[in-house]
Design a protein around this motif. Structure first.
Motif, mmCIF file in Angstrom:
data_model
loop_
_atom_site.group_PDB
_atom_site.id
_atom_site.type_symbol
_atom_site.label_atom_id
_atom_site.label_comp_id
_atom_site.label_asym_id
_atom_site.label_seq_id
_atom_site.Cartn_x
_atom_site.Cartn_y
_atom_site.Cartn_z
ATOM 1 N N ALA A 178 0.831 -1.206 0.000
ATOM 2 C CA ALA A 178 0.000 0.000 0.000
ATOM 3 C C ALA A 178 0.861 1.250 0.000
ATOM 4 C CB ALA A 178 -0.930 -0.011 1.209
ATOM 5 N N PHE A 179 1.867 1.312 0.863
ATOM 6 C CA PHE A 179 2.622 2.570 0.859
ATOM 7 C C PHE A 179 3.746 2.565 -0.168
ATOM 8 C CE2 PHE A 179 6.735 2.203 2.898
ATOM 9 C CZ PHE A 179 6.651 1.160 3.788
ATOM 10 N N ARG A 180 4.051 1.406 -0.754
ATOM 11 C CA ARG A 180 4.933 1.402 -1.918
ATOM 12 C C ARG A 180 4.258 2.160 -3.068
ATOM 13 N NH1 ARG A 180 6.964 -4.864 -2.074
ATOM 14 N NH2 ARG A 180 8.905 -4.600 -0.899
ATOM 15 N N ILE A 181 2.968 1.906 -3.225
ATOM 16 C CA ILE A 181 2.197 2.581 -4.274
ATOM 17 C C ILE A 181 2.086 4.072 -3.971
ATOM 18 C CG2 ILE A 181 -0.091 2.777 -5.326
ATOM 19 C CD1 ILE A 181 -0.410 -0.248 -4.844
ATOM 20 N N ALA A 182 1.841 4.392 -2.711
ATOM 21 C CA ALA A 182 1.616 5.787 -2.337
ATOM 22 C C ALA A 182 2.901 6.614 -2.367
ATOM 23 C CB ALA A 182 0.995 5.847 -0.940
ATOM 24 N N LEU A 183 4.000 6.049 -1.863
ATOM 25 C CA LEU A 183 5.241 6.812 -1.760
ATOM 26 C C LEU A 183 6.117 6.687 -2.997
ATOM 27 C CD1 LEU A 183 6.293 6.070 1.940
ATOM 28 C CD2 LEU A 183 4.936 7.957 1.055
ATOM 29 N N GLY A 184 6.025 5.552 -3.682
ATOM 30 C CA GLY A 184 6.888 5.332 -4.830
ATOM 31 C C GLY A 184 8.209 4.716 -4.419
ATOM 32 N N SER A 185 8.736 3.837 -5.224
ATOM 33 C CA SER A 185 10.000 3.172 -4.901
ATOM 34 C C SER A 185 11.135 4.182 -4.812
ATOM 35 C CB SER A 185 10.329 2.122 -5.974
ATOM 36 O OG SER A 185 10.454 2.735 -7.244
ATOM 37 N N GLY A 186 12.044 3.949 -3.882
ATOM 38 C CA GLY A 186 13.174 4.846 -3.707
ATOM 39 C C GLY A 186 12.909 5.999 -2.774
ATOM 40 N N ASN A 187 11.667 6.130 -2.302
ATOM 41 C CA ASN A 187 11.324 7.243 -1.403
ATOM 42 C C ASN A 187 11.195 6.806 0.048
ATOM 43 O OD1 ASN A 187 11.192 9.261 -3.402
ATOM 44 N ND2 ASN A 187 9.174 8.547 -4.030
ATOM 45 N N TYR A 188 11.649 5.619 0.363
ATOM 46 C CA TYR A 188 11.633 5.146 1.745
ATOM 47 C C TYR A 188 12.732 4.104 1.917
ATOM 48 C CZ TYR A 188 9.266 1.038 -0.151
ATOM 49 O OH TYR A 188 8.960 -0.083 -0.881
ATOM 50 N N ILE A 189 13.033 3.795 3.180
ATOM 51 C CA ILE A 189 14.025 2.770 3.501
ATOM 52 C C ILE A 189 13.302 1.617 4.171
ATOM 53 C CG2 ILE A 189 16.048 2.218 4.903
ATOM 54 C CD1 ILE A 189 16.916 5.109 4.651
ATOM 55 N N ALA A 200 18.750 1.352 12.758
ATOM 56 C CA ALA A 200 17.822 2.185 11.988
ATOM 57 C C ALA A 200 18.356 3.611 11.873
ATOM 58 C CB ALA A 200 16.449 2.184 12.644
ATOM 59 N N ARG A 201 18.878 4.140 12.977
ATOM 60 C CA ARG A 201 19.432 5.495 12.963
ATOM 61 C C ARG A 201 20.637 5.587 12.024
ATOM 62 N NH1 ARG A 201 17.605 8.992 16.790
ATOM 63 N NH2 ARG A 201 16.296 8.132 18.449
ATOM 64 N N GLN A 202 21.425 4.520 12.004
ATOM 65 C CA GLN A 202 22.598 4.500 11.140
ATOM 66 C C GLN A 202 22.189 4.497 9.668
ATOM 67 O OE1 GLN A 202 25.207 1.140 11.712
ATOM 68 N NE2 GLN A 202 26.931 2.177 10.771
ATOM 69 N N ARG A 203 21.146 3.751 9.342
ATOM 70 C CA ARG A 203 20.675 3.697 7.955
ATOM 71 C C ARG A 203 20.065 5.030 7.531
ATOM 72 N NH1 ARG A 203 17.576 -1.113 5.414
ATOM 73 N NH2 ARG A 203 18.291 0.148 3.659
ATOM 74 N N LEU A 204 19.338 5.654 8.436
ATOM 75 C CA LEU A 204 18.727 6.942 8.109
ATOM 76 C C LEU A 204 19.765 8.043 8.007
ATOM 77 C CD1 LEU A 204 15.516 6.947 10.337
ATOM 78 C CD2 LEU A 204 15.592 7.008 7.841
ATOM 79 N N ALA A 205 20.812 7.963 8.853
ATOM 80 C CA ALA A 205 21.844 8.996 8.915
ATOM 81 C C ALA A 205 21.177 10.364 9.129
ATOM 82 C CB ALA A 205 22.698 8.968 7.659
ATOM 83 N N PHE A 206 21.454 11.339 8.260
ATOM 84 C CA PHE A 206 20.868 12.669 8.400
ATOM 85 C C PHE A 206 19.746 12.900 7.387
ATOM 86 C CE2 PHE A 206 25.214 13.102 10.030
ATOM 87 C CZ PHE A 206 24.956 13.634 11.284
ATOM 88 N N ASN A 207 19.242 11.818 6.793
ATOM 89 C CA ASN A 207 18.211 11.930 5.768
ATOM 90 C C ASN A 207 16.805 11.991 6.369
ATOM 91 O OD1 ASN A 207 20.123 11.702 3.634
ATOM 92 N ND2 ASN A 207 20.183 9.494 3.967
ATOM 93 N N LEU A 211 11.022 5.440 7.146
ATOM 94 C CA LEU A 211 11.617 4.113 7.375
ATOM 95 C C LEU A 211 10.514 3.107 7.674
ATOM 96 C CD1 LEU A 211 14.168 2.308 7.995
ATOM 97 C CD2 LEU A 211 13.854 2.986 10.376
ATOM 98 N N TYR A 212 10.511 2.003 6.952
ATOM 99 C CA TYR A 212 9.541 0.942 7.183
ATOM 100 C C TYR A 212 10.260 -0.255 7.784
ATOM 101 C CZ TYR A 212 6.142 -2.775 6.322
ATOM 102 O OH TYR A 212 5.288 -3.828 6.476
ATOM 103 N N ASP A 213 9.890 -0.635 8.975
ATOM 104 C CA ASP A 213 10.476 -1.793 9.642
ATOM 105 C C ASP A 213 9.603 -2.998 9.365
ATOM 106 O OD1 ASP A 213 11.770 -3.590 11.206
ATOM 107 O OD2 ASP A 213 11.421 -2.580 13.115
ATOM 108 N N CYS A 214 10.082 -3.883 8.510
ATOM 109 C CA CYS A 214 9.302 -5.039 8.095
ATOM 110 C C CYS A 214 9.516 -6.211 9.064
ATOM 111 C CB CYS A 214 9.712 -5.453 6.690
ATOM 112 S SG CYS A 214 8.866 -6.922 6.084
ATOM 113 N N PRO A 215 8.491 -6.642 9.814
ATOM 114 C CA PRO A 215 8.647 -7.718 10.782
ATOM 115 C C PRO A 215 8.798 -9.081 10.135
ATOM 116 C CG PRO A 215 6.351 -7.074 10.660
ATOM 117 C CD PRO A 215 7.103 -6.102 9.802
#
Length: 217
Positions: A178-189, A200-207, A211-215
């Protein structure tokens, strides 16, 4: 980041080419002829004085990819270029009027996709509402998060949402799609369920990117 003692020729050449240093910090011999070697001492001294004027450095000023509030402007950081959304123009990363420090990143394409029409928006909302939510209002919360996700850098506090359900309920597939469609690929981690807060903080850095945490359930 260089300390004062690191402002030597080899490091200064990482900041600008030799031709720039020769033009801006020339040295002359007794006959008044320009030397090939720039005045590195004068260059280092000027850098130190300018840093002193700028005040104490704070990592809170560093800004990566995403949308940011910069004074009375909204700035979109596209990796190799800044875009002033408020005034519809590009801005140099070295523009002295900028409040933040914008780090150069890998170039991101500026999205020019047209806005979805009312019919498509209604169809998407109906699809979200059709997911089996324990409470119907949860669909509205999820839609609200999707709207805010791309603009998290403009908020005082990054919005969070936690989707829960039994194993195999379709959290990863249905909600992620659902949010892949809404946000578009490349617009989230996307992260794995085993990712720690530090990871998670390391991956986000200063961006300022959602962020989607997939269980994985």
């Amino acid at each position: 980041m260089f300390k004062a003692r690191d402002l030597k020729e080899s490091n200064l050449l990482l900041l600008a080419p030799l031709s720039w240093w020769r033009n801006n910090y020339p040295q002359y011999n007794d006959n008044g002829d320009a030397k090939k070697t720039p005045d590195w001492s004068k260059a280092a001294d000027d850098i130190i004085r300018e840093c002193s004027k700028a005040g104490v450095y704070s990592s809170d000023s560093i800004r990566g990819l995403g949308f940011w509030r910069d004074g009375d402007r909204t700035i979109q950081h596209l990796g190799n270029v800044l875009y002033d959304v408020t005034n519809d123009k590009k801005v140099s990363m070295l523009d002295p009027s900028l409040k933040g420090i914008y780090q150069r990143e890998s170039a991101q394409p500026k999205r020019t996709t047209k806005l979805a029409g009312e019919e498509l928006v209604d169809l998407f909302i109906k699809a979200i509402n059709s997911i089996y939510w324990k409470d119907p209002t949860h669909a509205q919360l999820f839609l609200g998060w999707i709207v805010l996700a791309r603009f998290c850098g403009l908020l005082d506090w990054r919005s969070h949402i936690w989707v829960t359900g039994e194993h195999g309920a379709g959290k990863s597939d249905t909600v992620l799609d659902a949010f892949r469609i809404a946000l578009g690929s490349g617009n989230y981690i996307s992260a794995k369920g085993s990712t720690t807060e530090a990871g998670a903080r390391q991956r986000l850095a200063f961006n300022a990117i959602p962020l989607y945490d997939c269980p994985g359930a």
